[in-house]
Design an enzyme around this catalytic site. Structure first.
Site, PDB file in Angstrom:
ATOM      1  N   LYS A 105       6.401  -1.944   2.047  1.00 20.23           N
ATOM      2  CA  LYS A 105       5.218  -1.287   2.622  1.00 20.23           C
ATOM      3  C   LYS A 105       4.039  -2.248   2.474  1.00 20.23           C
ATOM      4  O   LYS A 105       3.198  -2.119   1.585  1.00 20.23           O
ATOM      5  CB  LYS A 105       4.958   0.076   1.964  1.00 20.23           C
ATOM      6  CG  LYS A 105       4.078   0.971   2.825  1.00 20.23           C
ATOM      7  CD  LYS A 105       4.165   2.412   2.420  1.00 20.23           C
ATOM      8  CE  LYS A 105       3.119   3.281   3.095  1.00 20.23           C
ATOM      9  NZ  LYS A 105       3.256   3.465   4.529  1.00 20.23           N
ATOM     10  N   GLU A 136      12.896   2.615  13.627  1.00 11.63           N
ATOM     11  CA  GLU A 136      11.936   3.657  13.229  1.00 11.63           C
ATOM     12  C   GLU A 136      10.829   3.658  14.276  1.00 11.63           C
ATOM     13  O   GLU A 136      11.027   3.152  15.381  1.00 11.63           O
ATOM     14  CB  GLU A 136      11.409   3.368  11.821  1.00 11.63           C
ATOM     15  CG  GLU A 136      10.760   2.007  11.688  1.00 11.63           C
ATOM     16  CD  GLU A 136      10.212   1.719  10.292  1.00 11.63           C
ATOM     17  OE1 GLU A 136      10.027   2.654   9.500  1.00 11.63           O
ATOM     18  OE2 GLU A 136       9.938   0.536  10.013  1.00 11.63           O
ATOM     19  N   LEU A 172      11.108   1.181   6.971  1.00 13.18           N
ATOM     20  CA  LEU A 172      10.465   1.601   5.725  1.00 13.18           C
ATOM     21  C   LEU A 172      11.130   2.914   5.339  1.00 13.18           C
ATOM     22  O   LEU A 172      11.151   3.855   6.150  1.00 13.18           O
ATOM     23  CB  LEU A 172       8.963   1.825   5.918  1.00 13.18           C
ATOM     24  CG  LEU A 172       8.322   2.290   4.618  1.00 13.18           C
ATOM     25  CD1 LEU A 172       8.140   1.120   3.667  1.00 13.18           C
ATOM     26  CD2 LEU A 172       7.001   2.982   4.857  1.00 13.18           C
ATOM     27  N   TYR A 181       0.817  -1.210   0.000  1.00 11.76           N
ATOM     28  CA  TYR A 181       0.000   0.000   0.000  1.00 11.76           C
ATOM     29  C   TYR A 181       0.848   1.257   0.000  1.00 11.76           C
ATOM     30  O   TYR A 181       2.072   1.193   0.167  1.00 11.76           O
ATOM     31  CB  TYR A 181      -0.963  -0.001   1.208  1.00 11.76           C
ATOM     32  CG  TYR A 181      -0.307   0.320   2.531  1.00 11.76           C
ATOM     33  CD1 TYR A 181       0.517  -0.600   3.164  1.00 11.76           C
ATOM     34  CD2 TYR A 181      -0.491   1.558   3.147  1.00 11.76           C
ATOM     35  CE1 TYR A 181       1.126  -0.297   4.376  1.00 11.76           C
ATOM     36  CE2 TYR A 181       0.102   1.865   4.362  1.00 11.76           C
ATOM     37  CZ  TYR A 181       0.908   0.938   4.972  1.00 11.76           C
ATOM     38  OH  TYR A 181       1.520   1.230   6.155  1.00 11.76           O
TER      39      TYR A 181
HETATM   40  C1  LIG Z   1       6.620   1.902   9.478  1.00  8.75           C
HETATM   41  C2  LIG Z   1       6.671   3.225   8.792  1.00  8.75           C
HETATM   42  N1  LIG Z   1       7.840   3.869   8.710  1.00  8.75           N
HETATM   43  C3  LIG Z   1       7.943   5.075   8.121  1.00  8.75           C
HETATM   44  C4  LIG Z   1       6.827   5.703   7.578  1.00  8.75           C
HETATM   45  C5  LIG Z   1       6.963   7.041   6.916  1.00  8.75           C
HETATM   46  O1  LIG Z   1       6.837   6.913   5.531  1.00  8.75           O
HETATM   47  P1  LIG Z   1       6.364   8.128   4.602  1.00  8.75           P
HETATM   48  O2  LIG Z   1       7.252   9.282   4.929  1.00  8.75           O
HETATM   49  O3  LIG Z   1       6.563   7.631   3.229  1.00  8.75           O
HETATM   50  O4  LIG Z   1       4.939   8.401   4.960  1.00  8.75           O
HETATM   51  C6  LIG Z   1       5.585   5.057   7.626  1.00  8.75           C
HETATM   52  C7  LIG Z   1       4.402   5.694   7.035  1.00  8.75           C
HETATM   53  O5  LIG Z   1       3.308   5.253   7.146  1.00  8.75           O
HETATM   54  C8  LIG Z   1       5.508   3.792   8.251  1.00  8.75           C
HETATM   55  O6  LIG Z   1       4.332   3.134   8.306  1.00  8.75           O
END
Ligand SMILES: Cc1ncc(COP(=O)(O)O)c(C=O)c1O
Length: 293
Positions: free
Chosen positions: A152, A184, A208, A38
């Site tokens: 993701k 994270e 991620l 997603y």
């Molecule tokens: C586990 C995780 N890490 C980092 C992020 C940040 O990603 P982005 O900056 O692309 O929203 C998300 C965003 O939903 C996430 O679910």
């Protein structure tokens, strides 16, 4: 009593309807196995922030799970515009692709399935002024997720259980540590600052790679903010002058309390304020850049 499902606009396999009316098979591998990927894209005044980068990451996630992408990036961008056509203002677009609907439940990948493509949009909830000005509280926990956090994936139980640890105590996020190092947070990336230098964890399989993470790295370079990408030991997180969360919906937020203790002086720091201003400037220039393109 549960609330009625709102009539939010959605797209399912070529049809535009609402999330109240759209229906998916109970055999869908997204429902049975969490077998899907997603994206969430923020849209400001009708313009996607880094839409192309989100769909490039979707492609990488699909490659990792051996799922054939039904659309090229430009087709995806067009589909989102179609969904957004009657929904101006600031929106979140959620996009999900699952492996589709087989005739029986079997872990192994079935051949020849048509992926299920789902998108919906809903009003974007940006951080409140209070959150930006005062920062937010977070807790820490052991990162008990799997080793493919760079995908993701819609299989989010690890992230869901991690997030609940902070929700249980009224905090905004759960910041995760694996083998003594920062990875994270449950739905955000994490940055730390010491003596004016920003540090971010490596772009590896244990996080991620956020679209916002990448944008911040770029904005820091353009704004001559010093930033290093390297492993961050737990002790460094706990001794940081500043800790930030980033995500497409949280933008960049200062963490001012960690496990009940103040981070630095307990107020959003100077480097945060600079980065936040650079981010807002970037957002403000979105429409004019889109018109010029
Ligand atoms: C586990 C995780 N890490 C980092 C992020 C940040 O990603 P982005 O900056 O692309 O929203 C998300 C965003 O939903 C996430 O679910």
């Amino acid at each position: 009593m549960s609330e009625p499902i709102p009539a939010l606009p959605c797209y399912l396999n070529g049809e535009i309807s609402t999330v109240r009316d759209a229906k998916v098979s109970v055999l869908d591998r997204g429902f049975i196995f969490g077998d899907g990927v997603y994206e969430v894209i923020p849209v400001y005044d009708g313009v996607m922030l880094r839409g192309r980068e989100h769909f490039e990451r979707l492609q990488r996630s699909m490659d990792e799970i051996r799922l054939e992408n039904p659309h090229a990036v430009d087709e995806w961008l067009g589909l989102v515009d179609k969904l957004l056509a009657h929904h101006p203002g600031n929106q979140s677009v959620y996009i999900q692709v699952t492996r589709g609907v087989p005739t029986k439940r079997d872990h192994a990948l079935p051949k020849g399935l048509t992926p299920t493509v789902f998108m919906m949009c809903y009003p974007l909830a940006s951080p409140s002024r209070e959150q930006v000005e005062n920062g937010v509280a977070c807790v820490t926990a052991r990162d008990f997720r799997w080793e493919k956090c760079h995908i993701k994936s819609t299989s989010l139980l690890g992230n869901v259980l991690a997030r609940q640890l902070s929700a249980d105590v009224g905090a905004t996020e759960t910041i995760l540590l694996r083998d003594g190092f920062l990875t994270e947070a449950s739905a955000s990336n994490v940055f730390v600052v010491k003596d004016g230098v920003v540090a971010a964890p490596p772009r590896d399989n244990l996080i991620l790679l956020g679209i916002t993470y990448d944008l911040l790295v770029r904005l820091a370079a353009e704004g001559t903010v010093k930033l290093e990408i390297r492993p961050i030991p737990e002790a460094e997180l706990r001794a940081a002058d500043e800790v930030w969360l980033t995500s497409s919906t949280k933008e960049v937020l200062a963490v001012t309390q960690l496990d009940g203790k103040p981070v630095g002086d307990g107020r959003p720091g100077a480097v945060f304020r600079r980065m936040h201003a650079l981010y807002q400037e970037h957002k403000a220039g979105l429409r004019s850049r889109a018109v010029a393109a």
